[in-house]
Design a protein around this motif. Structure first.
Motif, PDB file in Angstrom:
ATOM      1  N   GLU A   1     -38.319  64.778 -41.924  1.00 46.59           N
ATOM      2  CA  GLU A   1     -38.497  64.219 -43.265  1.00 46.59           C
ATOM      3  C   GLU A   1     -37.807  62.877 -43.455  1.00 46.59           C
ATOM      4  O   GLU A   1     -37.793  62.348 -44.571  1.00 46.59           O
ATOM      5  CB  GLU A   1     -37.977  65.214 -44.303  1.00 46.59           C
TER       6      GLU A   1
ATOM      7  N   ALA B   1     -46.884  70.996 -43.337  1.00 47.04           N
ATOM      8  CA  ALA B   1     -46.161  71.957 -44.169  1.00 47.04           C
ATOM      9  C   ALA B   1     -46.928  73.267 -44.344  1.00 47.04           C
ATOM     10  O   ALA B   1     -46.355  74.357 -44.249  1.00 47.04           O
ATOM     11  CB  ALA B   1     -45.865  71.342 -45.537  1.00 47.04           C
TER      12      ALA B   1
ATOM     13  N   ASP C   1     -48.252  65.176 -44.186  1.00 46.91           N
ATOM     14  CA  ASP C   1     -47.165  66.050 -44.622  1.00 46.91           C
ATOM     15  C   ASP C   1     -47.678  67.412 -45.068  1.00 46.91           C
ATOM     16  O   ASP C   1     -47.056  68.444 -44.772  1.00 46.91           O
ATOM     17  CB  ASP C   1     -46.389  65.383 -45.762  1.00 46.91           C
ATOM     18  N   ARG C   2     -48.803  67.439 -45.765  1.00 40.06           N
ATOM     19  CA  ARG C   2     -49.325  68.731 -46.209  1.00 40.06           C
ATOM     20  C   ARG C   2     -49.850  69.546 -45.026  1.00 40.06           C
ATOM     21  O   ARG C   2     -49.716  70.757 -44.985  1.00 40.06           O
ATOM     22  CB  ARG C   2     -50.403  68.539 -47.279  1.00 40.06           C
TER      23      ARG C   2
END
Length: 493
Positions: free
Chosen positions: A87, A55, A51-52
């Protein structure tokens, strides 16, 4: 046309495994909501980094600390699911559950094909499929990469039996090299198994190494990328467990195989014994003895490099090992022993599948309520946190920066601080941590003493710290587990 007698027990075992896989994987989805607790805590180390990366373009668990503490093929699979479903945790987790179930059913079919190459007695054939498959089911629904590597290893063994390296054409060797690449990208430590499997064939035909290497170009490209970006081709998650000074092989990695198995994986220890015994027995399959030897060497290497316990995903080599060892040992045994063994295992499997007995580590049911407690506290007290063991799901649900104190998803400069045994409080201050969460602490002289990594091996270095102010918060979860939150004191001028 009547099926061969040997095939009928194998098909019965495959049906039992298929039903067992569905019994393990699907029920949590009918309970309502996303079953976060169904996956192991370590699965969330993957997901936070994925996710990081998507992102902000940074492969990190803790902001600013880039890491390669993951197995690459599974990491990119999860990345693909996030790109497709965004998401939506329900869609990502549901699709991943489908992938795992497909891998489990594929494993059941491949085990049947493998056992039919080596077993002569129908009872032994069914027993071998059920024994190896039972082991596989108990470790592959965890959300970890072992779900994929087991069928890939079985495909490789079947391929090598049908077409040995010595007889493969250059184009066939390229395909074999590609398969090897996928296996090693699924779990990098599988390179140990591959090295043993191919050692003797490459001695007999050295020229095959070139074509195998060309086929495995993707694997070598990944290693080069890791070397350029992280200074080492090996994942930091493995390096974090190899900080103990070498003093000969450690007994601790075998702990899970022989001491934890009565409550966790009852076939692991007998599986190891069977593999060792089968090494002395001749098998009709060309690669059987090399595979069994590879399993032994794999665990010997693990015990030599690290004194940490082996967790459940390290048991994946036992699945093909058991499938080959059982026929080698039982085909020549008295029939009463063969039948008795089959009935005993079938009874265990039926109890397990029907009752859905606890098949994970003993603390697995605690992970989700524990993580939700930490996440609820972090939501009310935003900031930079630090945790050691069980930080994965907590960090994911909390959506706050969490420093993983075991180093599994950190970087090598952080591991150097563990190796130096730096003061834990100073380390937390250096990373700007405001709150430290732990589950294990000792009160002495009015202070709370803590160590990290708390789960490391007996000879592994640790950082120690003292908190002389009472915990900012503490709460009892279930099964007597308490978590504490300490405020990290400001650095003295």
């Amino acid at each position: 046309m009547t099926e061969p007698a040997t095939l009928r027990p194998v098909r019965s075992a495959q049906v039992a495994l298929a039903l067992g896989a569905m019994a393990l994987v699907l029920p949590p989805w009918f309970a309502g909501g996303v079953p976060y607790g169904h996956f192991f805590d370590d699965f969330y180390y993957y997901l936070v980094v994925v996710d990081r990366w998507l992102a902000v373009g940074e492969m990190s668990f803790f902001p600013g600390v880039e890491t390669n503490g993951f197995q690459p093929l599974w990491f990119f699979l999860l990345t693909g699911l996030r790109l497709v479903f965004g998401e939506s945790d329900g869609a990502v987790f549901g699709t991943l559950t489908g992938v795992i179930l497909a891998c489990q059913l594929w494993t059941a079919w491949l085990l049947g094909a493998l056992v039919l190459r080596v077993a002569r007695d129908p009872v032994v054939a069914g027993f071998a499929v059920l024994a190896a498959g039972y082991q596989a089911l108990r470790i592959t629904d965890s959300g970890m990469e072992v779900a994929l590597i087991i069928p890939l290893l079985l495909v490789l063994l079947l391929r090598l039996d049908a077409r040995p390296v010595e007889t493969q054409t250059p184009s066939a060797l390229l395909l074999t090299g590609g398969l090897i690449s996928l296996i090693c990208l699924t779990r990098l430590d599988a390179a140990v198994l591959i090295a043993v499997l191919f050692a003797w064939p490459l001695v007999q035909r050295p020229g095959a190494a070139l074509f195998l290497s060309l086929g495995g170009a993707l694997f070598f490209a990944y290693l080069a990328w890791m070397m350029l970006d992280f200074g080492s081709p090996l994942p930091v998650s493995g390096a974090a467990k190899q900080l103990a000074p070498f003093d000969g092989p450690s007994w601790r990695p075998a702990l899970i195989l022989f001491l934890m198995t009565p409550e966790a994986l009852p076939l692991a220890a007998p599986g190891v014994v069977a593999v060792l015994g089968a090494l002395a027995v001749r098998s009709p399959m060309r690669q059987a003895r090399a595979c069994l030897l590879a399993v032994v060497v794999f665990y010997a290497v693990q015990a030599t490099l690290s004194d940490w316990k082996l967790w459940f995903w390290y048991l994946y080599p036992l699945v093909p090992g058991i499938a080959l060892a059982v026929p080698a040992l039982l085909d020549r045994a008295p029939r009463v022993l063969r039948v008795g063994s089959s009935l005993l295992l079938s009874a265990i499997a039926l109890l397990f599948f029907a009752g859905r007995l606890d098949y994970g580590p003993y603390f697995r049911p605690i992970i989700e309520p524990l993580a939700r407690e930490v996440a609820a506290y972090a939501a009310a007290h935003p900031g930079r946190y630090a945790m050691g063991d069980r930080a994965g799901m907590a960090a994911y649900l909390a959506d706050q920066p969490v420093l993983q104190l075991e180093g599994l998803v950190m970087d090598r400069p952080y591991l150097e601080r563990i190796a130096r045994r730096d003061d834990l409080v100073e380390v937390l201050q250096d990373y700007g941590i405001e709150r430290y969460v732990t589950f294990e602490t000792l009160q002495r002289d009015g202070c709370w003493l803590v160590i990290e990594p708390a789960r490391g091996g007996p000879d592994s270095p640790r950082m120690r710290g003292r908190f002389c102010e009472p915990p900012e918060h503490q709460a009892d979860i279930e099964d007597g587990l308490t978590f504490y939150v300490f405020q990290v004191p400001p650095r003295e001028p």
